[in-house]
Design an enzyme around this catalytic site. Structure first.
Site, PDB file in Angstrom:
ATOM      1  N   TRP A  12       1.005  -1.567   0.188  1.00  0.00           N
ATOM      2  CA  TRP A  12       0.050  -0.287  -0.131  1.00  0.00           C
ATOM      3  C   TRP A  12       0.779   1.206   0.080  1.00  0.00           C
ATOM      4  O   TRP A  12       0.554   2.021  -0.864  1.00  0.00           O
ATOM      5  CB  TRP A  12      -0.694  -0.156   1.893  1.00  0.00           C
ATOM      6  CG  TRP A  12      -2.417   0.973   1.133  1.00  0.00           C
ATOM      7  CD1 TRP A  12      -2.679   1.870   1.937  1.00  0.00           C
ATOM      8  CD2 TRP A  12      -2.361   1.525  -0.392  1.00  0.00           C
ATOM      9  NE1 TRP A  12      -3.169   2.665   2.010  1.00  0.00           N
ATOM     10  CE2 TRP A  12      -3.851   2.624   0.623  1.00  0.00           C
ATOM     11  CE3 TRP A  12      -2.757   1.029  -0.934  1.00  0.00           C
ATOM     12  CZ2 TRP A  12      -4.539   2.896  -0.339  1.00  0.00           C
ATOM     13  CZ3 TRP A  12      -3.685   1.770  -2.177  1.00  0.00           C
ATOM     14  CH2 TRP A  12      -4.434   3.347  -1.586  1.00  0.00           C
ATOM     15  N   GLY A 137     -10.591   3.684   2.309  1.00  0.00           N
ATOM     16  CA  GLY A 137     -11.505   3.312   1.755  1.00  0.00           C
ATOM     17  C   GLY A 137     -11.204   1.890   1.242  1.00  0.00           C
ATOM     18  O   GLY A 137      -9.821   1.828   1.310  1.00  0.00           O
ATOM     19  N   LYS A 192     -13.295  -3.123  10.101  1.00  0.00           N
ATOM     20  CA  LYS A 192     -13.943  -3.873   8.834  1.00  0.00           C
ATOM     21  C   LYS A 192     -12.735  -5.604   8.311  1.00  0.00           C
ATOM     22  O   LYS A 192     -13.062  -6.361   8.174  1.00  0.00           O
ATOM     23  CB  LYS A 192     -14.052  -3.137   7.234  1.00  0.00           C
ATOM     24  CG  LYS A 192     -13.281  -2.454   7.488  1.00  0.00           C
ATOM     25  CD  LYS A 192     -11.828  -3.320   6.511  1.00  0.00           C
ATOM     26  CE  LYS A 192     -10.989  -2.247   5.839  1.00  0.00           C
ATOM     27  NZ  LYS A 192      -9.713  -3.281   5.447  1.00  0.00           N
ATOM     28  N   ASP A 245     -15.540   0.369   2.495  1.00  0.00           N
ATOM     29  CA  ASP A 245     -14.910  -0.490   2.555  1.00  0.00           C
ATOM     30  C   ASP A 245     -14.836  -2.242   2.902  1.00  0.00           C
ATOM     31  O   ASP A 245     -13.971  -3.483   3.039  1.00  0.00           O
ATOM     32  CB  ASP A 245     -13.755  -0.087   3.884  1.00  0.00           C
ATOM     33  CG  ASP A 245     -12.111  -0.288   3.341  1.00  0.00           C
ATOM     34  OD1 ASP A 245     -11.772  -0.851   3.130  1.00  0.00           O
ATOM     35  OD2 ASP A 245     -11.244   0.654   4.744  1.00  0.00           O
ATOM     36  N   ASN A 257      -7.095 -10.239   5.070  1.00  0.00           N
ATOM     37  CA  ASN A 257      -7.775 -11.026   6.688  1.00  0.00           C
ATOM     38  C   ASN A 257      -9.187 -11.227   5.715  1.00  0.00           C
ATOM     39  O   ASN A 257      -8.980 -12.671   5.965  1.00  0.00           O
ATOM     40  CB  ASN A 257      -8.617  -9.814   6.391  1.00  0.00           C
ATOM     41  CG  ASN A 257      -7.757  -8.721   7.440  1.00  0.00           C
ATOM     42  OD1 ASN A 257      -7.095  -8.949   8.242  1.00  0.00           O
ATOM     43  ND2 ASN A 257      -7.256  -7.419   6.741  1.00  0.00           N
ATOM     44  N   GLU A 282      -3.975  -7.402   9.476  1.00  0.00           N
ATOM     45  CA  GLU A 282      -4.377  -6.915  10.921  1.00  0.00           C
ATOM     46  C   GLU A 282      -5.392  -6.939  11.742  1.00  0.00           C
ATOM     47  O   GLU A 282      -5.794  -6.820  12.854  1.00  0.00           O
ATOM     48  CB  GLU A 282      -3.910  -5.300  10.318  1.00  0.00           C
ATOM     49  CG  GLU A 282      -3.451  -4.684   9.582  1.00  0.00           C
ATOM     50  CD  GLU A 282      -3.126  -3.828  10.914  1.00  0.00           C
ATOM     51  OE1 GLU A 282      -2.787  -4.420  12.191  1.00  0.00           O
ATOM     52  OE2 GLU A 282      -1.389  -3.368  10.863  1.00  0.00           O
TER      53      GLU A 282
END
EC number: 1.1.1.94
Length: 340
Positions: A12, A137, A192, A245, A257, A282
């Site tokens: 990222w 986002g 999320k 997201d 994830n 995460e």
């Protein structure tokens, strides 16, 4: 043209450095792997974290944080949540004056359950902070690297700061909205990941579309419930950094994830999953932090609690599904008062 240092050369961080370089900014990127920094400088690629993408030749990579921060007053931090304090403690030695601190990491600090903007404000002296801004986002690095259309949100307490960051990133393939709700934006991006892990489990178990749709919908309710209790605007959770997201992270094979949850659903242990991923998941740490927050703040989060038992108490994934389906019957709108 703005001088910007990206701290963190993962997928990222690298993708966002590319966006900034495409916009004509003076972009530096720092990472702690010298061989990776050499590859970015000489071959203009990051084969470990963003393979197959040719990076702009104007991006300059550094393995020395001190050198990377010379004469810079805008920094973008994209490192795992557990590393933030250590990285910030190093950065503040080399930042010379008031700086705009942007972060694009989606998680909650392990141990303290604090949002990343709170960690920045704790670690960095006031005289070195111009603004703290969150960029979040529905945005997979792999698609941004291909310059596919992506839309995110810039959030800050001071709207002018959010708009300044909006201007830094906006281009033909990367659209940025603004939002003053820094709490809601951070929590939506972090929480999320919990639901994405659970969605991966449902897919790994082969439970079908009905179950996954219900999980995502009720998961969003949990996110909004905790977010509202912590001071977030409930409308934020219906936007890009909440619902948006959540959708992309629960449905895409790019999602770490989701992939981790999928392996759990197929019977792999958590240790096997984390070893095979090769990158940070995460959602595992966030599940623990969110579960502790929910108990402390007396917020009902049954999906989070069930996933916590799977990850940390050795509960069977099928038993977790059964416990959720067997909960006492409720009216769907019972959650609404919490969101108003």
């Amino acid at each position: 043209m703005t001088k910007i240092t990206v701290v963190g050369a993962g997928s990222w961080g690298t993708a966002l450095a590319m966006v900034l370089a495409d916009n004509g900014h003076d972009v530096r990127i720092w990472g702690n792997r010298s061989e990776l920094m050499d590859e970015i400088n000489t071959k203009h690629e990051n084969s470990r974290y963003l393979p197959g993408i040719t990076l702009p030749s104007t991006i300059v990579a550094y393995s020395s944080l001190e050198e990377a921060l010379v004469d810079v007053n805008v920094v973008l931090i994209v490192v795992p949540t557990k590393a933030y304090r250590e990285v910030l403690q190093d950065m503040k030695k080399y930042v010379a004056g008031p700086t705009t601190w942007i972060h694009a990491s989606k998680g909650i600090e392990p141990g303290t359950s604090k949002r990343i903007s709170e960690v920045i404000e704790e670690e960095i002296p006031e005289d070195l902070i111009k603004d703290v801004v969150v960029l979040s986002g529905p945005s997979h690095a792999e698609e941004v690297g291909l310059r596919q259309a992506t839309t995110v949100t810039s959030a800050a307490k001071r709207m002018e700061a959010a708009e300044e960051v909006q201007d830094l990133f906006m281009n033909s393939y990367f659209r940025v909205y603004t939002n003053p709700d820094i709490v809601g934006v951070e929590l939506g991006g972090a929480l999320k990941n919990i639901i994405a892990l659970a969605a991966g489990i449902t897919d790994g178990l082969g439970l079908g579309d009905n179950a996954k749709a219900a999980l995502m919908t009720r998961g969003l309710t949990e996110i909004a419930r905790l977010g509202r209790k912590m001071g977030g605007n409930p409308l934020t959770f219906a936007g890009l950094t909440g619902m948006g997201d959540l959708i992309v992270t629960c449905t895409s094979v790019h999602s770490r994830n989701w992939r981790a949850g999928n392996m759990l659903g197929k019977g792999h242990s958590l240790e096997e999953v984390l070893e095979s991923m090769g990158m940070v998941v995460e959602g595992v740490r966030t599940t623990k932090a969110a579960h502790e927050l929910a108990e402390k703040m007396e917020v009902e989060m049954p999906i989070t609690a069930a996933l916590y038992d799977v990850l940390f108490n050795g509960n069977n994934v099928k038993d977790a599904v059964g416990s959720l389906m067997g909960r006492v019957r409720k009216h769907e709108v019972e959650a609404i008062p919490d969101l108003l």
